[in-house]
Design an enzyme around this catalytic site. Structure first.
Site, PDB file in Angstrom:
ATOM      1  N   CYS A   1     -26.726 -80.476 -14.856  1.00 35.06           N
ATOM      2  CA  CYS A   1     -25.431 -79.813 -15.247  1.00 35.06           C
ATOM      3  C   CYS A   1     -24.509 -79.451 -14.321  1.00 35.06           C
ATOM      4  O   CYS A   1     -24.977 -79.740 -12.944  1.00 35.06           O
ATOM      5  CB  CYS A   1     -25.508 -78.389 -15.846  1.00 35.06           C
TER       6      CYS A   1
ATOM      7  N   CYS B   1     -21.236 -75.271 -16.226  1.00 33.70           N
ATOM      8  CA  CYS B   1     -21.619 -75.360 -17.504  1.00 33.70           C
ATOM      9  C   CYS B   1     -21.794 -74.247 -18.320  1.00 33.70           C
ATOM     10  O   CYS B   1     -22.366 -73.235 -17.940  1.00 33.70           O
ATOM     11  CB  CYS B   1     -22.992 -76.280 -17.461  1.00 33.70           C
TER      12      CYS B   1
ATOM     13  N   CYS C   1     -26.366 -83.448 -19.294  1.00 33.88           N
ATOM     14  CA  CYS C   1     -25.934 -82.568 -20.259  1.00 33.88           C
ATOM     15  C   CYS C   1     -24.876 -83.021 -21.114  1.00 33.88           C
ATOM     16  O   CYS C   1     -23.665 -83.643 -20.665  1.00 33.88           O
ATOM     17  CB  CYS C   1     -25.711 -80.905 -19.663  1.00 33.88           C
TER      18      CYS C   1
ATOM     19  N   CYS D   1     -21.458 -80.216 -20.489  1.00 30.68           N
ATOM     20  CA  CYS D   1     -20.439 -80.368 -19.325  1.00 30.68           C
ATOM     21  C   CYS D   1     -20.272 -81.640 -18.877  1.00 30.68           C
ATOM     22  O   CYS D   1     -19.646 -81.722 -18.093  1.00 30.68           O
ATOM     23  CB  CYS D   1     -21.118 -79.289 -18.493  1.00 30.68           C
TER      24      CYS D   1
HETATM   25 ZN   LIG Z   1     -24.244 -78.610 -18.823  1.00 29.43          ZN
END
Ligand SMILES: [Zn+2]
Length: 363
Positions: free
Chosen positions: A48, A52, A79, A82
């Protein structure tokens, strides 16, 4: 204003030097740290951005990475929330700074550092550093340069100085009247009668001595002002012609302005323009006498007073010189102290020195 060539952005690694600082950034979802490092949650296999919004990884499950490649190499996947595989740091920063420049250039009022930072979605501290790294100057300096340029551009077509000032993002035109009134020790109402009903053509531009403002009435050149700041020149100009109708220059005026700037650059080039000299009888006598001093020569205030048949009036002569509003064409810079030292100059003693040096070369 064009955006100059970008430099390499500052290295932000040092803002989050260790895991402790990085963990604090993750806890704070600090977007400033985005594109500086990434974190992986080893239990979920996802990496991330620090900002995030997904919740609550435990510290012991988190590892930090200096690049997205390093995170991927550790077997992690991006992820979905994000999207940490976005554009590069350099591109993102550049885009943000360009966006901030556009905002500065188009805003009605100068945006504050906080406004700019919020607009591009980073902290004021980070934005300040980033802007300087990219542009080689602060956002404030950029705004100032931009504003001055806007005044110059708009003066050319504005119906009045006040309008140009407003258009360029100054929100305190009344301050110009207040300052002018204080400088001249007269009430604003009196100022409003200055040059009432007259049409004054004027222009503002750069020259080797800074900025120059030239204005002309139907009778001839009525103002030549020199200074560091266009705003200040406008202020001075407005103090003298507060109630005139101020218009941009036509072709004839442009030619006069070119001749004046040419004469400033090279006193060899003569200056033979009609002048509209406004002042008391005594001031006019002093100013006419100044015009008889040839380039390359100087006189003292007392010599000038003697020349006028008023040997005791050297102080009044000095005062009249100091109130000359037609720089160069009425060569008040050719008056010096008895001992040859330069004394003062309404438009800065460095400019006086430069003008005299050019004339000494020319003669
Ligand atoms: Zn993330």
């Amino acid at each position: 204003m064009r955006v100059p060539v970008m430099t390499q952005p500052a290295n932000d690694q040092d803002a989050w030097p260790d895991d402790e600082a990085r963990w604090a950034a993750v806890r704070a979802r600090d977007a400033n740290a985005d594109e500086v490092f990434w974190y992986g949650v080893m239990t979920t296999g996802v990496y991330c951005r620090p900002s995030c919004a997904s919740r609550g990884a435990k510290r012991q499950n988190v590892q930090f990475f200096d690049s997205r490649e390093a995170a991927r190499a550790a077997g992690l996947r991006a992820c979905k929330r994000c999207k940490p595989d976005g554009a590069s740091l350099k591109d993102i920063h550049r885009a943000k700074i360009i966006e901030a420049c556009r905002l500065i250039e188009t805003a009605e009022e100068e945006p504050s550092l906080d406004d700019l930072a919020r607009h591009v979605g980073i902290s004021a501290y980070h934005f300040h550093r980033l802007f300087k790294a990219h542009m080689g100057m602060t956002a404030k300096a950029y705004a100032k340069a931009n504003r001055a340029q806007r005044v110059r551009a708009r003066l050319a077509k504005a119906r009045s100085v006040t309008e140009a000032i407003y258009d360029a993002g100054y929100n305190s035109a009344s301050r110009f009247y207040v300052d002018a009134a204080r400088d001249l020790s007269v009430a604003p109402a009196r100022l409003n009668k200055k040059a009432k009903g007259e049409v004054i053509r004027f222009g503002l531009g750069p020259c080797s001595l800074g900025h120059i403002l030239v204005a002309a009435s139907a009778r001839g050149v009525c103002s030549i002002l020199l200074g560091d700041s266009p705003e200040r020149l406008i202020e001075d100009f407005q103090a003298d012609f507060a109630d005139a109708e101020l218009v941009g220059g036509d072709e004839e005026f442009e030619a006069w302005m070119a001749a004046i700037i040419g004469h400033v650059e090279d006193p060899h080039q003569g200056l033979d323009l009609p002048l509209d000299i406004r002042g008391t009888v005594f001031q006019q006598q002093v100013w006419q006498a100044l015009r008889t001093i040839p380039p390359g020569e100087t006189v003292s205030y007392s010599q000038l007073a003697q020349k006028l048949g008023q040997p005791k009036a050297s102080r009044a002569v000095a005062k009249a010189c100091a109130t000359n509003r037609i720089a160069v064409a009425i060569p008040c810079h050719r008056v010096v102290r008895q001992d040859g030292s330069l004394s003062g100059y309404r438009w800065g003693v460095e400019r006086k020195e430069a003008l005299l040096a050019r004339e000494a070369l020319a003669s």
